[in-house]
Every structure is written in structure tokens, then in C-alpha cells.
Design a protein around this motif. Structure first.
Motif, PDB file in Angstrom:
ATOM      1  N   ASN A 182       0.794  -1.225   0.000  1.00 48.83           N
ATOM      2  CA  ASN A 182       0.000   0.000   0.000  1.00 48.83           C
ATOM      3  C   ASN A 182       0.829   1.279   0.000  1.00 48.83           C
ATOM      4  OD1 ASN A 182       0.966  -0.372   2.576  1.00 48.83           O
ATOM      5  ND2 ASN A 182      -0.908   0.277   3.583  1.00 48.83           N
ATOM      6  N   PHE A 210       0.225   6.686  -1.069  1.00 47.33           N
ATOM      7  CA  PHE A 210      -0.369   5.801  -0.076  1.00 47.33           C
ATOM      8  C   PHE A 210      -1.703   5.295  -0.611  1.00 47.33           C
ATOM      9  CE2 PHE A 210       2.200   9.000   2.027  1.00 47.33           C
ATOM     10  CZ  PHE A 210       3.103   8.198   2.701  1.00 47.33           C
ATOM     11  N   TYR A 211      -1.838   4.001  -0.737  1.00 48.69           N
ATOM     12  CA  TYR A 211      -3.045   3.388  -1.278  1.00 48.69           C
ATOM     13  C   TYR A 211      -3.921   2.888  -0.144  1.00 48.69           C
ATOM     14  CZ  TYR A 211      -0.628   3.570  -5.688  1.00 48.69           C
ATOM     15  OH  TYR A 211       0.031   4.010  -6.805  1.00 48.69           O
ATOM     16  N   ILE A 212      -5.218   3.120  -0.269  1.00 47.53           N
ATOM     17  CA  ILE A 212      -6.176   2.674   0.727  1.00 47.53           C
ATOM     18  C   ILE A 212      -6.832   1.409   0.188  1.00 47.53           C
ATOM     19  CG2 ILE A 212      -8.257   3.270   2.009  1.00 47.53           C
ATOM     20  CD1 ILE A 212      -7.395   6.224   1.697  1.00 47.53           C
ATOM     21  N   LYS A 213      -6.747   0.336   0.914  1.00 42.48           N
ATOM     22  CA  LYS A 213      -7.225  -0.971   0.463  1.00 42.48           C
ATOM     23  C   LYS A 213      -8.699  -0.911   0.060  1.00 42.48           C
ATOM     24  CE  LYS A 213      -7.321  -5.798   1.739  1.00 42.48           C
ATOM     25  NZ  LYS A 213      -7.014  -6.791   2.735  1.00 42.48           N
ATOM     26  N   ASP A 214      -9.017  -1.558  -1.052  1.00 42.85           N
ATOM     27  CA  ASP A 214     -10.391  -1.693  -1.591  1.00 42.85           C
ATOM     28  C   ASP A 214     -10.978  -0.395  -2.131  1.00 42.85           C
ATOM     29  OD1 ASP A 214     -10.321  -4.402  -0.930  1.00 42.85           O
ATOM     30  OD2 ASP A 214     -11.180  -4.020   1.050  1.00 42.85           O
ATOM     31  N   LEU A 215     -10.184   0.644  -2.266  1.00 50.57           N
ATOM     32  CA  LEU A 215     -10.650   1.876  -2.906  1.00 50.57           C
ATOM     33  C   LEU A 215      -9.898   2.079  -4.203  1.00 50.57           C
ATOM     34  CD1 LEU A 215     -10.940   4.341   0.108  1.00 50.57           C
ATOM     35  CD2 LEU A 215     -12.764   3.075  -1.004  1.00 50.57           C
ATOM     36  N   THR A 235      -5.724   6.911  -4.803  1.00 45.69           N
ATOM     37  CA  THR A 235      -4.513   6.964  -3.990  1.00 45.69           C
ATOM     38  C   THR A 235      -4.326   8.374  -3.446  1.00 45.69           C
ATOM     39  OG1 THR A 235      -2.133   6.659  -4.026  1.00 45.69           O
ATOM     40  CG2 THR A 235      -3.104   7.472  -6.017  1.00 45.69           C
ATOM     41  N   LEU A 236      -3.598   8.500  -2.369  1.00 50.74           N
ATOM     42  CA  LEU A 236      -3.227   9.801  -1.836  1.00 50.74           C
ATOM     43  C   LEU A 236      -1.768  10.030  -2.194  1.00 50.74           C
ATOM     44  CD1 LEU A 236      -4.790   9.483   1.722  1.00 50.74           C
ATOM     45  CD2 LEU A 236      -5.782  10.589  -0.284  1.00 50.74           C
TER      46      LEU A 236
END
Length: 113
Positions: free
Chosen positions: A66, A102-107, A110-111
Motif C-alpha cells: 500500500n 499511499f493506497y487505501i485498500k479496496d478503494l 490513492t493519496l
């Protein structure tokens, strides 16, 4: 208009669900921009003429599932602003950026900074 604004804000942020070792390209469009100029105690504010934009190409290196690190080359055109028809400012530039992602799981987004 509100839907178009929402899509234009989210489009550059769409990405894969996890960090990957992969090249990428993208762009940004500026909306509702103002320029403030301060010289020797004089301050001027003006709306930007035209539409500022940026184009970039880069490579993302996965650090974890992530977390990624992007290296990119960016061209940015800041358009121009006219102050009281006496002064015209134009801005553009090329830069090399390093961006943590930064990746948010299941979305699907990314930020990135």
C-alpha cells in the motif's frame, strides 16, 4: 457544472488498488486561480487569464503493498495574469518530483503528495 468539477478533481487521482512497479502519465487542470503579487509593500490580486495545466510522466516503485514512491518529470504552465493593464506575468516550468503514494485498500484512488 458541479459534476464536471467533481470528475475533474478526482480524475488525476484514479489509480490501481495497490502499489506497483510501473510507469505512469497524467495531467492536472487548474480552476478558479488567483495570483497575488507583493513588491516593496504594494500588494495586487488578480484572476489568472487562461487555464493553468500540468503534464507529467513518471515511474512508481512499490515499497510495500500500500505504499509506493513515484519519480516524475513535470511540465507546468501557470498561464498569465494582467495587473491593471500595466504588468503582465507569465509562468511555466519543468520540475523533477519525488512523491510518496499511499493506497487505501479496496478503494480506487490513492493519496499522493
Amino acid at each position: 457544472m458541479k459534476k464536471l468539477l467533481l470528475v475533474s478533481l478526482l480524475t488525476p487521482s484514479l489509480a490501481f488498488a495497490a502499489a506497483q512497479n510501473t510507469p505512469y502519465v497524467g495531467g492536472q487542470v487548474g480552476l478558479f486561480n488567483k495570483v497575488e503579487l507583493e513588491v516593496e509593500g504594494i500588494s495586487l490580486n488578480e484572476d489568472v487569464d487562461g487555464v493553468p495545466f500540468a503534464l507529467f510522466a513518471g515511474y512508481e516503485m512499490a515499497l510495500a503493498d500500500n505504499v509506493g514512491l513515484g519519480f516524475e518529470l513535470e511540465y507546468r504552465n501557470l498561464s498569465d495574469a494582467k495587473f491593471q493593464n500595466a504588468l503582465k506575468l507569465e509562468g511555466q516550468g519543468v520540475s523533477l518530483n519525488v512523491k510518496p503514494k499511499f493506497y487505501i485498500k479496496d478503494l480506487l484512488f490513492t493519496l499522493a503528495w
